[in-house]
Design a protein around this motif. Structure first.
Motif, PDB file in Angstrom:
ATOM      1  N   PRO A  61      -9.092   4.471  17.481  1.00  0.00           N
ATOM      2  CA  PRO A  61      -9.838   3.780  16.414  1.00  0.00           C
ATOM      3  C   PRO A  61      -9.560   4.355  15.027  1.00  0.00           C
ATOM      4  O   PRO A  61      -9.508   3.607  14.048  1.00  0.00           O
ATOM      5  N   LEU A  62      -9.391   5.683  14.927  1.00  0.00           N
ATOM      6  CA  LEU A  62      -9.154   6.287  13.628  1.00  0.00           C
ATOM      7  C   LEU A  62      -7.828   5.808  13.025  1.00  0.00           C
ATOM      8  O   LEU A  62      -7.762   5.440  11.841  1.00  0.00           O
ATOM      9  N   ILE A  63      -6.763   5.793  13.832  1.00  0.00           N
ATOM     10  CA  ILE A  63      -5.459   5.341  13.342  1.00  0.00           C
ATOM     11  C   ILE A  63      -5.512   3.869  12.959  1.00  0.00           C
ATOM     12  O   ILE A  63      -4.958   3.459  11.925  1.00  0.00           O
ATOM     13  N   ARG A  64      -6.179   3.072  13.782  1.00  0.00           N
ATOM     14  CA  ARG A  64      -6.294   1.642  13.481  1.00  0.00           C
ATOM     15  C   ARG A  64      -7.049   1.413  12.166  1.00  0.00           C
ATOM     16  O   ARG A  64      -6.649   0.565  11.354  1.00  0.00           O
ATOM     17  N   THR A  65      -8.107   2.175  11.955  1.00  0.00           N
ATOM     18  CA  THR A  65      -8.878   2.021  10.723  1.00  0.00           C
ATOM     19  C   THR A  65      -8.072   2.460   9.510  1.00  0.00           C
ATOM     20  O   THR A  65      -8.113   1.818   8.454  1.00  0.00           O
ATOM     21  N   ILE A  66      -7.315   3.548   9.634  1.00  0.00           N
ATOM     22  CA  ILE A  66      -6.493   4.020   8.516  1.00  0.00           C
ATOM     23  C   ILE A  66      -5.415   3.001   8.165  1.00  0.00           C
ATOM     24  O   ILE A  66      -5.158   2.723   6.985  1.00  0.00           O
ATOM     25  N   ILE A  67      -4.780   2.415   9.180  1.00  0.00           N
ATOM     26  CA  ILE A  67      -3.747   1.406   8.924  1.00  0.00           C
ATOM     27  C   ILE A  67      -4.348   0.187   8.224  1.00  0.00           C
ATOM     28  O   ILE A  67      -3.748  -0.375   7.297  1.00  0.00           O
ATOM     29  N   SER A  68      -5.538  -0.224   8.661  1.00  0.00           N
ATOM     30  CA  SER A  68      -6.183  -1.370   8.012  1.00  0.00           C
ATOM     31  C   SER A  68      -6.520  -1.065   6.560  1.00  0.00           C
ATOM     32  O   SER A  68      -6.365  -1.927   5.678  1.00  0.00           O
ATOM     33  N   ARG A  69      -6.943   0.175   6.286  1.00  0.00           N
ATOM     34  CA  ARG A  69      -7.221   0.558   4.900  1.00  0.00           C
ATOM     35  C   ARG A  69      -5.936   0.566   4.063  1.00  0.00           C
ATOM     36  O   ARG A  69      -5.943   0.171   2.886  1.00  0.00           O
ATOM     37  N   LEU A  70      -4.848   1.024   4.652  1.00  0.00           N
ATOM     38  CA  LEU A  70      -3.573   1.033   3.934  1.00  0.00           C
ATOM     39  C   LEU A  70      -3.122  -0.384   3.594  1.00  0.00           C
ATOM     40  O   LEU A  70      -2.668  -0.657   2.475  1.00  0.00           O
ATOM     41  N   LEU A  71      -3.229  -1.292   4.572  1.00  0.00           N
ATOM     42  CA  LEU A  71      -2.858  -2.686   4.316  1.00  0.00           C
ATOM     43  C   LEU A  71      -3.753  -3.308   3.249  1.00  0.00           C
ATOM     44  O   LEU A  71      -3.281  -4.072   2.393  1.00  0.00           O
ATOM     45  N   LEU A  72      -5.041  -2.983   3.300  1.00  0.00           N
ATOM     46  CA  LEU A  72      -5.959  -3.498   2.282  1.00  0.00           C
ATOM     47  C   LEU A  72      -5.604  -2.953   0.902  1.00  0.00           C
ATOM     48  O   LEU A  72      -5.676  -3.675  -0.102  1.00  0.00           O
ATOM     49  N   GLY A  73      -5.182  -1.680   0.847  1.00  0.00           N
ATOM     50  CA  GLY A  73      -4.763  -1.111  -0.432  1.00  0.00           C
ATOM     51  C   GLY A  73      -3.530  -1.793  -0.983  1.00  0.00           C
ATOM     52  O   GLY A  73      -3.430  -2.045  -2.192  1.00  0.00           O
ATOM     53  N   VAL A  74      -2.573  -2.129  -0.106  1.00  0.00           N
ATOM     54  CA  VAL A  74      -1.366  -2.824  -0.553  1.00  0.00           C
ATOM     55  C   VAL A  74      -1.715  -4.214  -1.076  1.00  0.00           C
ATOM     56  O   VAL A  74      -1.210  -4.648  -2.131  1.00  0.00           O
ATOM     57  N   LEU A  75      -2.577  -4.939  -0.360  1.00  0.00           N
ATOM     58  CA  LEU A  75      -2.982  -6.271  -0.821  1.00  0.00           C
ATOM     59  C   LEU A  75      -3.721  -6.188  -2.153  1.00  0.00           C
ATOM     60  O   LEU A  75      -3.535  -7.038  -3.039  1.00  0.00           O
ATOM     61  N   THR A  76      -4.553  -5.167  -2.315  1.00  0.00           N
ATOM     62  CA  THR A  76      -5.266  -4.984  -3.582  1.00  0.00           C
ATOM     63  C   THR A  76      -4.294  -4.721  -4.719  1.00  0.00           C
ATOM     64  O   THR A  76      -4.444  -5.260  -5.823  1.00  0.00           O
ATOM     65  N   LEU A  77      -3.276  -3.909  -4.447  1.00  0.00           N
ATOM     66  CA  LEU A  77      -2.280  -3.611  -5.480  1.00  0.00           C
ATOM     67  C   LEU A  77      -1.495  -4.862  -5.868  1.00  0.00           C
ATOM     68  O   LEU A  77      -1.192  -5.067  -7.052  1.00  0.00           O
ATOM     69  N   VAL A  78      -1.177  -5.717  -4.891  1.00  0.00           N
ATOM     70  CA  VAL A  78      -0.481  -6.966  -5.198  1.00  0.00           C
ATOM     71  C   VAL A  78      -1.356  -7.860  -6.072  1.00  0.00           C
ATOM     72  O   VAL A  78      -0.886  -8.441  -7.066  1.00  0.00           O
ATOM     73  N   ALA A  79      -2.634  -7.968  -5.707  1.00  0.00           N
ATOM     74  CA  ALA A  79      -3.546  -8.794  -6.508  1.00  0.00           C
ATOM     75  C   ALA A  79      -3.683  -8.237  -7.923  1.00  0.00           C
ATOM     76  O   ALA A  79      -3.695  -9.000  -8.907  1.00  0.00           O
ATOM     77  N   VAL A  80      -3.751  -6.916  -8.040  1.00  0.00           N
ATOM     78  CA  VAL A  80      -3.868  -6.304  -9.369  1.00  0.00           C
ATOM     79  C   VAL A  80      -2.609  -6.553 -10.190  1.00  0.00           C
ATOM     80  O   VAL A  80      -2.678  -6.808 -11.401  1.00  0.00           O
ATOM     81  N   SER A  81      -1.437  -6.491  -9.546  1.00  0.00           N
ATOM     82  CA  SER A  81      -0.193  -6.745 -10.286  1.00  0.00           C
ATOM     83  C   SER A  81      -0.158  -8.173 -10.825  1.00  0.00           C
ATOM     84  O   SER A  81       0.313  -8.411 -11.948  1.00  0.00           O
ATOM     85  N   VAL A  82      -0.663  -9.134 -10.044  1.00  0.00           N
ATOM     86  CA  VAL A  82      -0.720 -10.521 -10.519  1.00  0.00           C
ATOM     87  C   VAL A  82      -1.649 -10.635 -11.720  1.00  0.00           C
ATOM     88  O   VAL A  82      -1.337 -11.300 -12.721  1.00  0.00           O
ATOM     89  N   ILE A  83      -2.802  -9.961 -11.633  1.00  0.00           N
ATOM     90  CA  ILE A  83      -3.767 -10.021 -12.735  1.00  0.00           C
ATOM     91  C   ILE A  83      -3.186  -9.383 -13.997  1.00  0.00           C
ATOM     92  O   ILE A  83      -3.313  -9.925 -15.104  1.00  0.00           O
ATOM     93  N   ILE A  84      -2.533  -8.239 -13.837  1.00  0.00           N
ATOM     94  CA  ILE A  84      -1.949  -7.555 -15.002  1.00  0.00           C
ATOM     95  C   ILE A  84      -0.886  -8.423 -15.667  1.00  0.00           C
ATOM     96  O   ILE A  84      -0.898  -8.629 -16.884  1.00  0.00           O
ATOM     97  N   PHE A  85       0.029  -8.948 -14.855  1.00  0.00           N
ATOM     98  CA  PHE A  85       1.116  -9.742 -15.423  1.00  0.00           C
ATOM     99  C   PHE A  85       0.588 -11.023 -16.061  1.00  0.00           C
ATOM    100  O   PHE A  85       1.028 -11.401 -17.158  1.00  0.00           O
ATOM    101  N   SER A  86      -0.359 -11.687 -15.396  1.00  0.00           N
ATOM    102  CA  SER A  86      -0.894 -12.939 -15.932  1.00  0.00           C
ATOM    103  C   SER A  86      -1.668 -12.702 -17.220  1.00  0.00           C
ATOM    104  O   SER A  86      -1.541 -13.464 -18.192  1.00  0.00           O
ATOM    105  N   THR A  87      -2.463 -11.643 -17.248  1.00  0.00           N
ATOM    106  CA  THR A  87      -3.272 -11.363 -18.435  1.00  0.00           C
ATOM    107  C   THR A  87      -2.397 -11.042 -19.638  1.00  0.00           C
ATOM    108  O   THR A  87      -2.616 -11.565 -20.741  1.00  0.00           O
ATOM    109  N   VAL A  88      -1.396 -10.201 -19.421  1.00  0.00           N
ATOM    110  CA  VAL A  88      -0.508  -9.848 -20.529  1.00  0.00           C
ATOM    111  C   VAL A  88       0.301 -11.060 -20.983  1.00  0.00           C
ATOM    112  O   VAL A  88       0.539 -11.264 -22.180  1.00  0.00           O
ATOM    113  N   SER A  89       0.716 -11.909 -20.047  1.00  0.00           N
ATOM    114  CA  SER A  89       1.516 -13.079 -20.407  1.00  0.00           C
ATOM    115  C   SER A  89       0.706 -14.106 -21.176  1.00  0.00           C
ATOM    116  O   SER A  89       1.268 -14.885 -21.960  1.00  0.00           O
ATOM    117  N   MET A  90      -0.611 -14.138 -20.963  1.00  0.00           N
ATOM    118  CA  MET A  90      -1.456 -15.124 -21.633  1.00  0.00           C
ATOM    119  C   MET A  90      -1.956 -14.664 -22.992  1.00  0.00           C
ATOM    120  O   MET A  90      -2.698 -15.390 -23.654  1.00  0.00           O
TER     121      MET A  90
END
Length: 322
Positions: free
Chosen positions: A3-32
């Motif tokens: 369970p610990l490894i599974r939870t850590i992997i899920s947190r890592l994937l969530l962090g990657v998705l969050t970073l992708v969403a943040v990159s979209v927000i940063i690029f869109s905001t600066v472009s606008m």
């Protein structure tokens, strides 16, 4: 899978998705942002042909989606783009501009963390150990005062009294490569002191609250009934079980050290990533602004991810949320 490894992997994937969403927000905001950036860089006297050639060279004439994927693809290959303030004959790449400044910021944050984290945990433990005593009241009063005062005001107060009137330390913290250690310490002291004052109160109060909350547990009463001293009860029984909230607040404040250095670096003219971002906003250097914002977001997401992993590792109850 445990369970610990599974939870850590899920947190890592969530962090990657969050970073992708943040990159979209940063690029869109600066472009606008309003205004013609090519005209702002080249000046009002630039001809339409020069502006068009400038946009074509930097890819500013492409659709927003195409520019975003080109930007992300470049980041994955270590290419953060070309600074808009560079000339065609002597291009300046964002990675080259950021590298030394990022090192200075991480150095400032690391020195502050090495001082603030152990000191705040020790003060929090002592306040919990002597709860209600004069020491606890004085430390809590000082911490509430420092929390209430804006960081830039603390910086200017120290700058006026310590640097201008007493002349103990220099007013500017413009550190350079090759500077001797003594001079480097003198120039770093005021920024480190301001950042330490700004974050130590939060970590100290959270440490105190977490330990006091654990002290009401049955196993703490059992340890007291067996004759354990108050210090042993806190250090051996209460503190290990209070690491989850302490780790979270420490990680949040460490992320603040990287993200919140903009004000301190600007006040003391410290050559870090925060000062670089302020200069890039002033000159409307979009690739540099985007790179700095992405670095700040990545540091914040990474440190919060580390806090989650530490909290899960030290508290098995978080593996099975209800």
């Amino acid at each position: 899978m445990p369970p610990l490894i599974r939870t850590i992997i899920s947190r890592l994937l969530l962090g990657v998705l969050t970073l992708v969403a943040v990159s979209v927000i940063i690029f869109s905001t600066v472009s606008m942002l309003p205004g013609n950036f090519a005209t702002a860089i080249l000046g009002q006297s630039a001809t339409p042909e020069t502006v068009a050639a400038f946009k074509s060279r930097l890819g500013l004439d492409q659709p927003v989606a195409t520019r975003y994927f080109n930007w992300v693809g470049g980041i994955l290959h270590g290419d953060l783009g070309e600074s808009l303030s560079s000339s065609p004959g002597a291009p300046r790449f964002v990675a080259d501009i950021i590298s030394s400044r990022l090192r200075n910021t991480f150095l400032l944050a690391s020195v502050t963390a090495l001082i603030a984290v152990p000191l705040s945990i020790v003060l929090g433990v002592l306040c919990a150990l002597y709860r209600g005593a004069a020491f606890d009241r004085v430390v809590n009063g000082i911490s509430l005062t420092t929390i209430s005062i804006p960081e830039f005001l603390i910086a200017y107060i120290l700058l006026i009294f310590v640097a201008v009137r007493l002349r103990w330390l220099p007013t500017l913290s413009n550190v350079k490569d090759g500077m001797d250690v003594a001079e480097w310490v003198r120039r770093m002291t005021l920024p480190v002191l301001v950042l330490t004052i700004g974050i130590i109160a939060h970590m100290m109060r959270m440490t105190r609250s977490a330990i006091i909350g654990v002290l009401s547990s049955p196993y703490i009463h059992m340890a007291k009934c067996k004759g354990a001293s108050p210090a042993r009860v806190i250090l051996r029984h209460a503190l290990p079980n209070a690491w989850a909230p302490i780790a979270n607040v420490v990680a949040v404040n460490l992320a603040y050290l990287v993200v919140g250095v903009v004000v301190v670096e600007t006040v003391f003219v410290y050559p870090g990533i925060g000062q670089t971002m302020v200069d890039a906003v002033r000159t409307r250097d979009l690739p540099l602004v985007q790179a700095c914002a992405l670095i700040f977001a990545s540091a914040y997401i990474l440190l919060n991810l580390v806090a989650d992993i530490i909290a899960i590792s030290t508290n098995p109850k978080l593996l099975h949320p209800r």
